[in-house]
Design a protein around this motif. Structure first.
Motif, PDB file in Angstrom:
ATOM      1  N   ASP A 159      20.813  36.100  43.426  1.00 56.74           N
ATOM      2  CA  ASP A 159      20.964  34.893  44.234  1.00 56.74           C
ATOM      3  C   ASP A 159      22.431  34.464  44.310  1.00 56.74           C
ATOM      4  OD1 ASP A 159      18.292  34.803  44.770  1.00 56.74           O
ATOM      5  OD2 ASP A 159      17.824  33.156  43.395  1.00 56.74           O
ATOM      6  N   LYS A 160      23.134  34.542  43.193  1.00 57.04           N
ATOM      7  CA  LYS A 160      24.562  34.193  43.203  1.00 57.04           C
ATOM      8  C   LYS A 160      25.341  35.144  44.111  1.00 57.04           C
ATOM      9  CE  LYS A 160      26.669  31.659  41.139  1.00 57.04           C
ATOM     10  NZ  LYS A 160      27.151  30.292  41.491  1.00 57.04           N
ATOM     11  N   ASN A 161      25.016  36.412  44.065  1.00 58.54           N
ATOM     12  CA  ASN A 161      25.748  37.398  44.864  1.00 58.54           C
ATOM     13  C   ASN A 161      25.472  37.241  46.354  1.00 58.54           C
ATOM     14  OD1 ASN A 161      26.609  38.333  42.388  1.00 58.54           O
ATOM     15  ND2 ASN A 161      25.286  40.137  42.370  1.00 58.54           N
ATOM     16  N   THR A 162      24.216  37.045  46.703  1.00 58.34           N
ATOM     17  CA  THR A 162      23.889  36.890  48.131  1.00 58.34           C
ATOM     18  C   THR A 162      24.472  35.587  48.673  1.00 58.34           C
ATOM     19  OG1 THR A 162      21.710  35.979  47.537  1.00 58.34           O
ATOM     20  CG2 THR A 162      21.822  38.332  48.052  1.00 58.34           C
ATOM     21  N   ALA A 163      24.495  34.542  47.851  1.00 60.89           N
ATOM     22  CA  ALA A 163      25.100  33.279  48.289  1.00 60.89           C
ATOM     23  C   ALA A 163      26.594  33.439  48.536  1.00 60.89           C
ATOM     24  CB  ALA A 163      24.858  32.193  47.245  1.00 60.89           C
ATOM     25  N   ALA A 164      27.211  34.411  47.867  1.00 63.32           N
ATOM     26  CA  ALA A 164      28.650  34.665  48.037  1.00 63.32           C
ATOM     27  C   ALA A 164      28.938  35.633  49.190  1.00 63.32           C
ATOM     28  CB  ALA A 164      29.229  35.223  46.745  1.00 63.32           C
ATOM     29  N   GLY A 170      31.878  46.186  41.094  1.00 67.22           N
ATOM     30  CA  GLY A 170      31.852  45.361  39.891  1.00 67.22           C
ATOM     31  C   GLY A 170      30.435  45.094  39.434  1.00 67.22           C
ATOM     32  N   SER A 171      30.265  44.841  38.153  1.00 71.47           N
ATOM     33  CA  SER A 171      28.974  44.441  37.602  1.00 71.47           C
ATOM     34  C   SER A 171      28.880  42.928  37.660  1.00 71.47           C
ATOM     35  CB  SER A 171      28.847  44.896  36.145  1.00 71.47           C
ATOM     36  OG  SER A 171      29.077  46.278  36.033  1.00 71.47           O
ATOM     37  N   ALA A 172      27.780  42.451  38.232  1.00 66.86           N
ATOM     38  CA  ALA A 172      27.576  41.004  38.316  1.00 66.86           C
ATOM     39  C   ALA A 172      26.100  40.674  38.092  1.00 66.86           C
ATOM     40  CB  ALA A 172      28.042  40.484  39.681  1.00 66.86           C
ATOM     41  N   ILE A 174      27.911  44.528  42.483  1.00 64.31           N
ATOM     42  CA  ILE A 174      28.495  44.137  43.763  1.00 64.31           C
ATOM     43  C   ILE A 174      29.503  45.218  44.156  1.00 64.31           C
ATOM     44  CG2 ILE A 174      28.140  41.647  43.632  1.00 64.31           C
ATOM     45  CD1 ILE A 174      30.967  41.351  42.531  1.00 64.31           C
ATOM     46  N   LEU A 175      29.583  45.518  45.436  1.00 66.12           N
ATOM     47  CA  LEU A 175      30.583  46.490  45.893  1.00 66.12           C
ATOM     48  C   LEU A 175      31.094  46.073  47.262  1.00 66.12           C
ATOM     49  CD1 LEU A 175      29.550  48.784  48.233  1.00 66.12           C
ATOM     50  CD2 LEU A 175      28.035  49.357  46.359  1.00 66.12           C
ATOM     51  N   ARG A 176      32.306  46.534  47.535  1.00 63.92           N
ATOM     52  CA  ARG A 176      32.946  46.193  48.804  1.00 63.92           C
ATOM     53  C   ARG A 176      33.645  47.419  49.369  1.00 63.92           C
ATOM     54  NH1 ARG A 176      34.759  39.992  48.197  1.00 63.92           N
ATOM     55  NH2 ARG A 176      35.791  40.375  50.172  1.00 63.92           N
ATOM     56  N   VAL A 177      33.610  47.519  50.698  1.00 61.64           N
ATOM     57  CA  VAL A 177      34.435  48.475  51.438  1.00 61.64           C
ATOM     58  C   VAL A 177      35.439  47.644  52.208  1.00 61.64           C
ATOM     59  CG1 VAL A 177      34.480  50.299  53.177  1.00 61.64           C
ATOM     60  CG2 VAL A 177      32.517  50.099  51.631  1.00 61.64           C
ATOM     61  N   GLU A 178      36.735  47.875  51.965  1.00 65.50           N
ATOM     62  CA  GLU A 178      37.765  46.975  52.456  1.00 65.50           C
ATOM     63  C   GLU A 178      38.869  47.707  53.214  1.00 65.50           C
ATOM     64  OE1 GLU A 178      38.270  43.729  52.388  1.00 65.50           O
ATOM     65  OE2 GLU A 178      36.655  43.021  51.063  1.00 65.50           O
ATOM     66  N   MET A 235      36.458  39.144  43.618  1.00 66.16           N
ATOM     67  CA  MET A 235      35.350  39.632  42.805  1.00 66.16           C
ATOM     68  C   MET A 235      35.485  39.149  41.362  1.00 66.16           C
ATOM     69  SD  MET A 235      35.142  43.495  44.392  1.00 66.16           S
ATOM     70  CE  MET A 235      33.725  44.086  43.461  1.00 66.16           C
ATOM     71  N   VAL A 236      36.696  39.165  40.845  1.00 68.82           N
ATOM     72  CA  VAL A 236      36.942  38.665  39.492  1.00 68.82           C
ATOM     73  C   VAL A 236      36.566  37.187  39.398  1.00 68.82           C
ATOM     74  CG1 VAL A 236      38.750  38.120  37.816  1.00 68.82           C
ATOM     75  CG2 VAL A 236      38.693  40.378  38.884  1.00 68.82           C
ATOM     76  N   GLU A 237      36.990  36.398  40.392  1.00 72.12           N
ATOM     77  CA  GLU A 237      36.660  34.968  40.395  1.00 72.12           C
ATOM     78  C   GLU A 237      35.155  34.746  40.493  1.00 72.12           C
ATOM     79  OE1 GLU A 237      38.674  32.329  39.893  1.00 72.12           O
ATOM     80  OE2 GLU A 237      40.170  33.866  39.410  1.00 72.12           O
ATOM     81  N   HIS A 238      34.473  35.612  41.233  1.00 71.57           N
ATOM     82  CA  HIS A 238      33.027  35.493  41.380  1.00 71.57           C
ATOM     83  C   HIS A 238      32.321  35.694  40.039  1.00 71.57           C
ATOM     84  CE1 HIS A 238      29.055  35.780  43.168  1.00 71.57           C
ATOM     85  NE2 HIS A 238      28.884  36.974  42.620  1.00 71.57           N
ATOM     86  N   VAL A 239      32.710  36.732  39.311  1.00 77.91           N
ATOM     87  CA  VAL A 239      32.102  36.996  38.002  1.00 77.91           C
ATOM     88  C   VAL A 239      32.442  35.874  37.022  1.00 77.91           C
ATOM     89  CG1 VAL A 239      31.990  38.598  36.062  1.00 77.91           C
ATOM     90  CG2 VAL A 239      32.091  39.486  38.393  1.00 77.91           C
ATOM     91  N   LYS A 240      33.672  35.360  37.085  1.00 75.28           N
ATOM     92  CA  LYS A 240      34.050  34.226  36.238  1.00 75.28           C
ATOM     93  C   LYS A 240      33.122  33.044  36.482  1.00 75.28           C
ATOM     94  CE  LYS A 240      38.454  33.101  36.079  1.00 75.28           C
ATOM     95  NZ  LYS A 240      39.868  32.914  36.526  1.00 75.28           N
ATOM     96  N   GLY A 241      32.823  32.790  37.744  1.00 74.04           N
ATOM     97  CA  GLY A 241      31.968  31.655  38.080  1.00 74.04           C
ATOM     98  C   GLY A 241      30.577  31.782  37.475  1.00 74.04           C
TER      99      GLY A 241
END
Length: 423
Positions: free
Chosen positions: A186-191, A385-387, A288-292, A304-310
């Motif tokens: 839920d946290k990941n999809t909300a982000a 990243g692992s979240a 979580i993964l991203r193609v950028e 991504m780091v800030e997301h895991v911190k949250g």
């Protein structure tokens, strides 16, 4: 996988950066460039031979049409010799290209400039710390004792069913595990991460694409009858969604999240540090993964780091972030941040997440490209990243939230568990 053209054009830089990670980097680069030169020289010879064959074939046809059979037959003998030469050149080219490819598979990614030099985890650099370590009551226990006391995780039963490293979660332990999975998703999809469900087995091409093969085949479970591997992480199947894709620039970024069980042989792991949930053969993880676009990948890594911190701050677990040194960096990574939660009962830090930028290393293997605004094709950057990984998060919750009356449930998880204490 590194790009040969980049190595050829930036030899000194590549050797300097690789020297942070491997011994005799210069020798490896010289060997690689020699193979590349041989490959390109053979390709030039092959192209010239094919062109000459094409020209002679046209001349033979013209001689036959004009009745000059003798000249035509003389050229036919020459074409036969050229065809033999073409076969030999093709065989030589294929052998050299294969040798070059195998060598490329053995060379790790180039470390980012910010990666500290070092030989082991002792040289990792702490860059952030948050949360205070709780003071536990005098009878506080490590999580494997709490699991037995409250009958929420059965390590012996798992050992009977499959072997050590395959625990059985029971009752409120199973519900807490499921609560964490749903909370993370839920946290990941909300982000903004799009949830996907992926296969739990992959083929060899998928393992090669993300760099698990040929580097880590000894740590993966292999199903020989079907030539498939049990996934060590959801990163492997999820990233391979984009294998052999040509995206448009405005398609970027791509952001995915997935929950999967993960399977790791963990060959050679033993000792007190692997007790309980500290190291398992099967465990759950949300990725979580991203193609950028390459220009944005390091901003994405920071996000991504800030997301895991949250997430960790909502769980109110004491944690720290490490920038991995060159000796502890994963084979495919250019820069990795490890998150560790403090286990109060064990008095030690437990790794719970790695967040990495692979730059073009995976994309080159995957042939994952995009067409930029100028219409040119270039490799994308991939990040993962692992979240979060569940076992050590769960261990941290059990140990840090224990009281003499039971184990309190973090407030943010209570809507998911339906209870506020394990007792």
């Amino acid at each position: 996988m590194l790009q040969v053209a980049f190595i050829r054009e930036n030899k000194a830089e590549v050797v300097e950066r690789l020297s942070k990670r491997i011994d005799h980097a210069g020798d490896s680069v010289e060997q690689l460039l020699a193979l590349d030169l041989s490959r390109r020289t053979t390709q030039t010879q092959l192209d010239a031979t094919a062109a000459e064959l094409n020209t002679l074939s046209k001349e033979i046809g013209q001689f036959f049409k004009s009745g000059q059979v003798e000249k035509a037959n003389l050229l036919k003998q020459k074409t036969a010799d050229l065809k033999d030469q073409k076969v030999k050149l093709t065989e030589s080219l294929n052998a050299t290209a294969d040798e070059l490819q195998q060598l490329l598979y053995q060379i790790p990614n180039l470390p980012h400039a910010s990666v500290p030099e070092g030989d082991s985890e002792d040289d990792n650099l702490e860059v952030f710390r948050n949360g205070s370590v709780p003071e536990l009551h005098k009878n506080a226990q490590p999580h494997w004792e709490l699991a037995k006391k409250y009958d929420i995780i059965d390590f012996e039963l798992g050992n009977k069913i499959a072997g050590a490293g395959f625990p059985v979660y029971k009752g409120k332990g199973a519900r807490l595990q499921r609560a964490l999975i749903n909370y993370f998703l839920d946290k990941n999809t909300a982000a903004g991460y799009n949830e996907v469900q992926v296969p739990h087995l992959v083929n060899e091409a998928s393992g090669l694409g993300t760099g698990q093969l040929p580097d880590k085949e000894g740590q993966m479970y292999y199903v020989s009858a079907d030539d498939l591997y049990l996934i060590p992480t959801g990163e492997v199947p999820a990233t391979n969604i984009f294998r052999d894709q040509l995206l448009q620039e405005n398609d970027l970024p791509k952001q995915l999240t997935t929950y999967t069980p993960c399977f790791r042989r963990e060959a050679g792991s033993y000792g007190a540090h692997v007790r309980g949930l500290n190291r398992l053969h099967q465990f759950d993880k949300v990725e979580i993964l991203r193609v950028e676009h390459p220009k944005n990948s390091y901003n994405a890594l920071d996000a991504m780091v800030e997301h895991v911190k949250g997430i960790l701050e909502e769980l109110k677990l004491p944690y720290r972030i490490l920038r991995l040194c060159s000796g502890d960096l994963g084979f495919t990574s250019a820069l990795t941040y490890d998150f560790e939660v403090f286990s109060t009962a064990q008095d030690r830090w437990l790794e719970i997440s790695s967040v990495s930028n692979f730059e073009t290393f995976q994309a080159n293997r995957l042939k994952l490209r995009f067409k930029n605004a100028e219409g040119k094709t270039q490799l994308a950057h991939t990040l993962n990243g692992s979240a979060l990984a569940l076992p050590r998060v769960l261990a941290g919750i059990l140990e840090n939230y224990q009281t003499e009356l039971g184990i309190e449930i973090p407030e943010v998880l209570r809507p998911y568990t339906g209870f506020d204490r394990i007792d």
